[in-house]
Design an enzyme around this catalytic site. Structure first.
Site, short mmCIF file in Angstrom:
data_model
loop_
_atom_site.label_atom_id
_atom_site.label_comp_id
_atom_site.label_asym_id
_atom_site.label_seq_id
_atom_site.Cartn_x
_atom_site.Cartn_y
_atom_site.Cartn_z
N ASN A 43 48.87 35.93 19.65
CA ASN A 43 48.34 36.06 21.01
C ASN A 43 49.49 36.10 22.01
O ASN A 43 50.51 35.43 21.85
CB ASN A 43 47.31 34.97 21.34
CG ASN A 43 47.77 33.55 21.13
OD1 ASN A 43 48.63 33.28 20.31
ND2 ASN A 43 47.22 32.63 21.88
N GLU A 45 49.98 35.79 26.08
CA GLU A 45 49.33 35.43 27.34
C GLU A 45 50.13 35.95 28.54
O GLU A 45 51.23 36.50 28.38
CB GLU A 45 49.13 33.92 27.41
CG GLU A 45 48.23 33.44 26.28
CD GLU A 45 47.87 31.97 26.34
OE1 GLU A 45 48.51 31.21 27.08
OE2 GLU A 45 46.91 31.59 25.62
N CYS A 54 44.45 38.67 22.31
CA CYS A 54 44.33 37.84 21.10
C CYS A 54 45.22 38.37 19.97
O CYS A 54 45.55 39.56 19.92
CB CYS A 54 42.90 37.85 20.60
SG CYS A 54 41.71 37.09 21.70
N GLU A 56 44.44 38.86 16.86
CA GLU A 56 43.79 39.85 15.99
C GLU A 56 43.92 41.25 16.57
O GLU A 56 44.15 42.23 15.86
CB GLU A 56 42.30 39.51 15.83
CG GLU A 56 42.02 38.17 15.17
CD GLU A 56 41.92 37.01 16.17
OE1 GLU A 56 42.62 37.03 17.20
OE2 GLU A 56 41.14 36.08 15.89
N CYS A 87 37.32 35.80 18.03
CA CYS A 87 36.39 35.86 19.18
C CYS A 87 35.54 37.13 19.09
O CYS A 87 35.82 38.05 18.31
CB CYS A 87 37.17 35.81 20.49
SG CYS A 87 37.93 37.38 20.97
N CYS A 90 37.33 40.51 19.56
CA CYS A 90 38.13 40.90 18.39
C CYS A 90 37.23 41.36 17.24
O CYS A 90 37.57 42.31 16.52
CB CYS A 90 39.02 39.75 17.94
SG CYS A 90 40.36 39.45 19.11
N1 THU Z 1 42.75 33.76 20.99
C1 THU Z 1 43.14 34.56 19.95
O1 THU Z 1 44.31 34.94 19.85
N2 THU Z 1 42.20 34.93 19.04
C2 THU Z 1 40.90 34.55 19.09
O2 THU Z 1 40.11 35.04 18.28
C3 THU Z 1 40.45 33.58 20.07
C4 THU Z 1 41.40 33.29 21.17
C5 THU Z 1 43.76 33.39 21.98
C6 THU Z 1 43.55 33.97 23.36
C7 THU Z 1 44.25 32.98 24.23
O3 THU Z 1 45.64 33.30 24.28
C8 THU Z 1 44.11 31.65 23.49
O4 THU Z 1 43.76 31.98 22.16
C9 THU Z 1 43.06 30.72 24.08
O5 THU Z 1 41.84 31.36 24.21
#
Ligand code: THU
Length: 134
Positions: A43, A45, A54, A56, A87, A90
């Protein structure tokens, strides 16, 4: 877990160490097997929070950009217990590249060694796909 799956999980754990998550502090790593190759993602940010992407999707976009199209398996590593599944956004993006979502195994793990797995079809049942478009 099969040997191939263990390798994919190891790649997801390795990718997790490269997550850029200074805001949520929730580090996620993903590895996908696609067209016989493995791609990693983490991920990433942003100070503008809504722009986070994310792990994935980072992985699958890298794969598709390289020309790989046939999704075979996914591994995701988080610190959650039980291990977090991908999520909704994804799941939808992964579905786009699954010729048969009932055959794509998604494995979620955490550092404690817990693991859960599903098929992509279980994670996004009756999902919308391009097969429905004219
Ligand atoms: N996140 C992912 O990388 N994958 C997911 O399937 C769920 C959430 C990340 C997004 C964000 O940077 C952090 O987790 C908190 O939501």
């Amino acid at each position: 877990m099969t040997a191939a799956n263990k390798d994919l999980v190891a790649r997801a754990i390795a990718a997790q160490a490269r997550a850029y998550a200074p805001y949520s502090k929730f580090h996620v790593g993903a590895a996908i097997q696609i067209s016989g190759q493995v791609f990693e993602g983490a991920n990433v940010e942003n100070a503008s929070y809504g722009l986070a992407i994310c792990a994935e999707r980072t992985a699958i976009f890298a794969a598709v950009t390289s020309g790989a199209r046939d999704l075979e398996a996914v591994a995701v590593s988080t610190t959650s217990s039980p291990p977090s599944s991908p999520c909704g956004a994804c799941r939808q993006v992964l579905l786009e590249f699954a010729a048969d979502p009932t055959k794509v195994i998604v494995t979620a793990v955490n550092p404690a060694g817990e693991h859960r797995s599903w098929t992509l079809a279980e994670l996004i049942p009756d999902g919308f796909s391009g097969r429905e478009l004219p």
